[in-house]
Motif scaffolding. Structure first.
Motif, PDB file in Angstrom:
ATOM      1  N   PRO A   1     -14.979  10.043 -21.360  1.00 29.51           N
ATOM      2  CA  PRO A   1     -15.520  10.233 -19.999  1.00 29.51           C
ATOM      3  C   PRO A   1     -17.028  10.502 -19.980  1.00 29.51           C
ATOM      4  O   PRO A   1     -17.730  10.037 -19.097  1.00 29.51           O
ATOM      5  CB  PRO A   1     -14.751  11.435 -19.478  1.00 29.51           C
ATOM      6  N   GLY A   2     -17.500  11.256 -20.985  1.00 32.71           N
ATOM      7  CA  GLY A   2     -18.939  11.529 -21.055  1.00 32.71           C
ATOM      8  C   GLY A   2     -19.738  10.253 -21.183  1.00 32.71           C
ATOM      9  O   GLY A   2     -20.764  10.069 -20.530  1.00 32.71           O
ATOM     10  N   GLN A   3     -19.252   9.314 -22.015  1.00 32.16           N
ATOM     11  CA  GLN A   3     -19.955   8.046 -22.221  1.00 32.16           C
ATOM     12  C   GLN A   3     -19.927   7.178 -20.958  1.00 32.16           C
ATOM     13  O   GLN A   3     -20.918   6.529 -20.625  1.00 32.16           O
ATOM     14  CB  GLN A   3     -19.337   7.293 -23.408  1.00 32.16           C
ATOM     15  N   VAL A   4     -18.784   7.191 -20.263  1.00 38.33           N
ATOM     16  CA  VAL A   4     -18.681   6.428 -19.009  1.00 38.33           C
ATOM     17  C   VAL A   4     -19.675   6.981 -17.989  1.00 38.33           C
ATOM     18  O   VAL A   4     -20.388   6.239 -17.311  1.00 38.33           O
ATOM     19  CB  VAL A   4     -17.238   6.490 -18.431  1.00 38.33           C
ATOM     20  N   PHE A   5     -19.738   8.305 -17.914  1.00 36.57           N
ATOM     21  CA  PHE A   5     -20.634   8.949 -16.959  1.00 36.57           C
ATOM     22  C   PHE A   5     -22.087   8.653 -17.312  1.00 36.57           C
ATOM     23  O   PHE A   5     -22.903   8.358 -16.444  1.00 36.57           O
ATOM     24  CB  PHE A   5     -20.369  10.459 -16.939  1.00 36.57           C
ATOM     25  N   ILE A   6     -22.410   8.696 -18.623  1.00 44.07           N
ATOM     26  CA  ILE A   6     -23.775   8.387 -19.074  1.00 44.07           C
ATOM     27  C   ILE A   6     -24.131   6.952 -18.688  1.00 44.07           C
ATOM     28  O   ILE A   6     -25.242   6.665 -18.249  1.00 44.07           O
ATOM     29  CB  ILE A   6     -23.922   8.579 -20.603  1.00 44.07           C
ATOM     30  N   LYS A   7     -23.162   6.047 -18.853  1.00 40.65           N
ATOM     31  CA  LYS A   7     -23.383   4.642 -18.505  1.00 40.65           C
ATOM     32  C   LYS A   7     -23.749   4.503 -17.026  1.00 40.65           C
ATOM     33  O   LYS A   7     -24.672   3.778 -16.651  1.00 40.65           O
ATOM     34  CB  LYS A   7     -22.112   3.846 -18.822  1.00 40.65           C
ATOM     35  N   ILE A   8     -23.044   5.252 -16.176  1.00 42.31           N
ATOM     36  CA  ILE A   8     -23.304   5.217 -14.727  1.00 42.31           C
ATOM     37  C   ILE A   8     -24.667   5.831 -14.417  1.00 42.31           C
ATOM     38  O   ILE A   8     -25.462   5.281 -13.646  1.00 42.31           O
ATOM     39  CB  ILE A   8     -22.178   5.954 -13.954  1.00 42.31           C
ATOM     40  N   VAL A   9     -24.974   6.986 -15.055  1.00 46.00           N
ATOM     41  CA  VAL A   9     -26.265   7.665 -14.835  1.00 46.00           C
ATOM     42  C   VAL A   9     -27.413   6.765 -15.295  1.00 46.00           C
ATOM     43  O   VAL A   9     -28.436   6.633 -14.615  1.00 46.00           O
ATOM     44  CB  VAL A   9     -26.303   9.035 -15.562  1.00 46.00           C
ATOM     45  N   GLN A  10     -27.217   6.095 -16.447  1.00 44.76           N
ATOM     46  CA  GLN A  10     -28.275   5.222 -16.950  1.00 44.76           C
ATOM     47  C   GLN A  10     -28.545   4.067 -15.987  1.00 44.76           C
ATOM     48  O   GLN A  10     -29.689   3.749 -15.678  1.00 44.76           O
ATOM     49  CB  GLN A  10     -27.917   4.656 -18.334  1.00 44.76           C
TER      50      GLN A  10
ATOM     51  N   PHE B   1     -29.747   9.493  -5.403  1.00 45.98           N
ATOM     52  CA  PHE B   1     -29.312   9.310  -6.785  1.00 45.98           C
ATOM     53  C   PHE B   1     -27.925   9.922  -6.987  1.00 45.98           C
ATOM     54  O   PHE B   1     -27.006   9.278  -7.508  1.00 45.98           O
ATOM     55  CB  PHE B   1     -30.326   9.971  -7.731  1.00 45.98           C
ATOM     56  N   ILE B   2     -27.774  11.174  -6.560  1.00 45.95           N
ATOM     57  CA  ILE B   2     -26.491  11.883  -6.742  1.00 45.95           C
ATOM     58  C   ILE B   2     -25.377  11.187  -5.963  1.00 45.95           C
ATOM     59  O   ILE B   2     -24.262  11.014  -6.467  1.00 45.95           O
ATOM     60  CB  ILE B   2     -26.629  13.376  -6.317  1.00 45.95           C
ATOM     61  N   ALA B   3     -25.694  10.755  -4.737  1.00 40.40           N
ATOM     62  CA  ALA B   3     -24.683  10.069  -3.907  1.00 40.40           C
ATOM     63  C   ALA B   3     -24.206   8.788  -4.590  1.00 40.40           C
ATOM     64  O   ALA B   3     -22.995   8.492  -4.625  1.00 40.40           O
ATOM     65  CB  ALA B   3     -25.264   9.753  -2.527  1.00 40.40           C
ATOM     66  N   GLN B   4     -25.132   8.022  -5.154  1.00 43.43           N
ATOM     67  CA  GLN B   4     -24.786   6.759  -5.820  1.00 43.43           C
ATOM     68  C   GLN B   4     -23.956   7.002  -7.077  1.00 43.43           C
ATOM     69  O   GLN B   4     -22.977   6.301  -7.335  1.00 43.43           O
ATOM     70  CB  GLN B   4     -26.065   5.990  -6.192  1.00 43.43           C
ATOM     71  N   VAL B   5     -24.369   8.005  -7.884  1.00 45.79           N
ATOM     72  CA  VAL B   5     -23.634   8.312  -9.117  1.00 45.79           C
ATOM     73  C   VAL B   5     -22.218   8.765  -8.775  1.00 45.79           C
ATOM     74  O   VAL B   5     -21.240   8.320  -9.392  1.00 45.79           O
ATOM     75  CB  VAL B   5     -24.368   9.391  -9.954  1.00 45.79           C
ATOM     76  N   LYS B   6     -22.101   9.626  -7.763  1.00 38.38           N
ATOM     77  CA  LYS B   6     -20.778  10.139  -7.362  1.00 38.38           C
ATOM     78  C   LYS B   6     -19.874   8.994  -6.914  1.00 38.38           C
ATOM     79  O   LYS B   6     -18.712   8.891  -7.326  1.00 38.38           O
ATOM     80  CB  LYS B   6     -20.948  11.153  -6.228  1.00 38.38           C
ATOM     81  N   GLU B   7     -20.413   8.106  -6.083  1.00 35.24           N
ATOM     82  CA  GLU B   7     -19.632   6.978  -5.554  1.00 35.24           C
ATOM     83  C   GLU B   7     -19.112   6.079  -6.686  1.00 35.24           C
ATOM     84  O   GLU B   7     -17.967   5.642  -6.674  1.00 35.24           O
ATOM     85  CB  GLU B   7     -20.522   6.151  -4.612  1.00 35.24           C
TER      86      GLU B   7
END
Length: 457
Positions: A70-79, A51-57
């Motif tokens: 940036p927080g919203q972009v990151f949330i979008k990726i995490v979701q 999970f962490i590897a995919q989110v980081k990539e």
């Protein structure tokens, strides 16, 4: 459900603001926090690593547009990654077979198999309009056969009788024969709970599966066992060709490790989740909606579907007309609203599905508990029809009588009357053009573009 993970991720993702783009450097701490949040939620280590590897990539180098921070972009990726881990879409039961379509339930002792059989039977009957029969092949526990018979009667589906002197294969074959002759669409088979280390019992269920050839073999597992749930499911999947998983007792699981680990470890989808004791407390598992709930953004779609199914539309229409005609909102109406909420799983179930409620304070959650609901209903039940119609006549001596009759204190009666007045005021505002104003106000509370706006849906 997911309270701990939701709270931890909510705090973590707030730290990413004011950055022009996401870099390895500025997401390092956030990723570490996300990793800790997932491990604390009892998510299996291999799942966390991937999970962490995919989110980081996906996050490193992602440009932040003008409409998103940036927080919203990151949330979008995490979701998106949470959805991918859990299977992205809801996978329905495959009942496209010569009737009866046989659904076999397997699992450990105490996982909630027999209850899940009844819940699934009710769901197929009410939502899919299927003619359902249930049978118990648990010849080791006479109480299991009796329990299924009682539950079948409760959910109004046909029960095929069985006995502990029979062999499981003979029981199921006889049930299939009866189901064919009487044109049943679905036969759900309850099997004995077994430990995956018990070779003899595992051989028995393998033989039963081979003889019956079910179209669906569902593994029922307790969500509260965390990543152990995923490991147990894998052990069963190695022995039986499972088609999906039913995760039970999800309402008691604040961590959510099982939901996030099962798909990755077994390769099988979670098809349903059990959200309580009641026979209608079984829901199709929608990974996108669950991901939204984990991130504290609610599950408005499920809430709307639940309202569609469970709200008495005639009563709602009559109340709306009554309020619009200026006839007012009385305590009898208030009581009916409480009953409607109870039908939908209570206030906590509703709040969990509303955006922004994931981080609700413990004090507010405590105030919204089921005990408070029962107390409010008891107080209204202790009133005369006249008092319900005209709450303004409830003064000192009446309050004392109502409190004594309902087993409560006068201050509890006062509290209920205060809450009723607030609701009455809101209802007055909704007559005329107030409802439109209220909708506009709610819209203003949403992220840009509505509930799904920040994710470009």
């Amino acid at each position: 459900m997911f309270e701990n993970l939701s709270e931890r991720l909510g705090k973590t993702l707030k730290n990413l603001s004011g950055k022009g783009r996401l870099t390895e450097d500025n997401i390092k701490d956030t990723l570490r926090e996300v990793r800790m949040a997932l491990l604390e939620a009892d998510v299996a280590l291999p799942v966390v690593r991937e999970f962490i590897a995919q989110v980081k990539e996906k996050a490193v180098g992602a440009d932040v547009g003008k409409s998103l921070n940036p927080g919203q972009v990151f949330i979008k990726i995490v979701q998106a990654e949470l959805e991918a881990v859990m299977g992205q879409v809801n996978e329905k039961l495959n009942l496209a077979a010569q009737p009866p379509a046989v659904v076999m339930m397997a699992g450990l002792q105490g996982a909630g198999k027999t209850t899940s059989v009844a819940k699934l039977a009710k769901m197929l009957k009410t939502r899919e309009k299927k003619n359902v029969m249930v049978v118990s092949a648990d010849v080791y526990r006479p109480a299991a056969i009796k329990q299924l018979e009682t539950l079948a009667s409760e959910v109004d589906v046909t029960f095929f009788p069985s006995d502990i002197s029979q062999k499981p294969i003979d029981i199921v074959n006889a049930a299939i024969d009866k189901a064919k002759k009487q044109f049943f669409d679905v036969l759900i088979v309850d099997t004995a709970g077994r430990l995956h280390v018990d070779e003899q019992m595992m051989d028995e269920i393998k033989a039963l599966h081979a003889a019956v050839k079910p179209v669906e073999t569902l593994f029922v597992v307790d969500a509260m066992t965390g990543q152990d749930a995923a490991n147990t499911a894998k052990a069963f999947n190695d022995a039986l060709p499972l088609t999906g998983v039913v995760l039970t007792k999800v309402d008691g699981d604040a961590r959510g490790g099982a939901a996030l680990s099962v798909r990755h470890i077994t390769g099988k989808p979670i098809k349903f989740i059990g959200m309580g004791e009641k026979t209608d407390a079984l829901e199709p598992f929608h990974p996108d909606r669950i991901a939204s709930r984990i991130l504290g953004m609610g599950d408005v779609l499920s809430l709307v579907e639940e309202i569609e199914r469970k709200v008495d539309k005639d009563k709602a229409q009559k109340l709306a007309q009554k309020v619009q005609k200026g006839k007012g909102f009385d305590l009898q109406d208030f009581k009916e609203q409480l009953e409607q909420m109870r039908n939908m799983g209570g206030m906590m179930s509703l709040m969990d599905k509303l955006p922004g409620m994931g981080n609700m304070t413990a004090q507010l959650k405590d105030k919204a508990n089921e005990k408070t609901f029962s107390q409010m209903e008891a107080i209204i039940n202790s009133m005369t029809p006249g008092e319900r119609a005209r709450p303004d006549i409830i003064k000192g001596s009446r309050k004392r009588r109502i409190a004594a009759s309902s087993g409560t204190q006068v201050q509890d009666v006062n509290r209920l009357l205060k809450q009723f007045l607030q609701m009455q005021t809101m209802m007055k505002k909704m007559s005329g053009g107030g409802a439109a104003k209220m909708m506009r106000r709610m819209k203003g509370m949403m992220p840009p573009g509505g509930p799904g706006g920040m994710f470009g849906r």
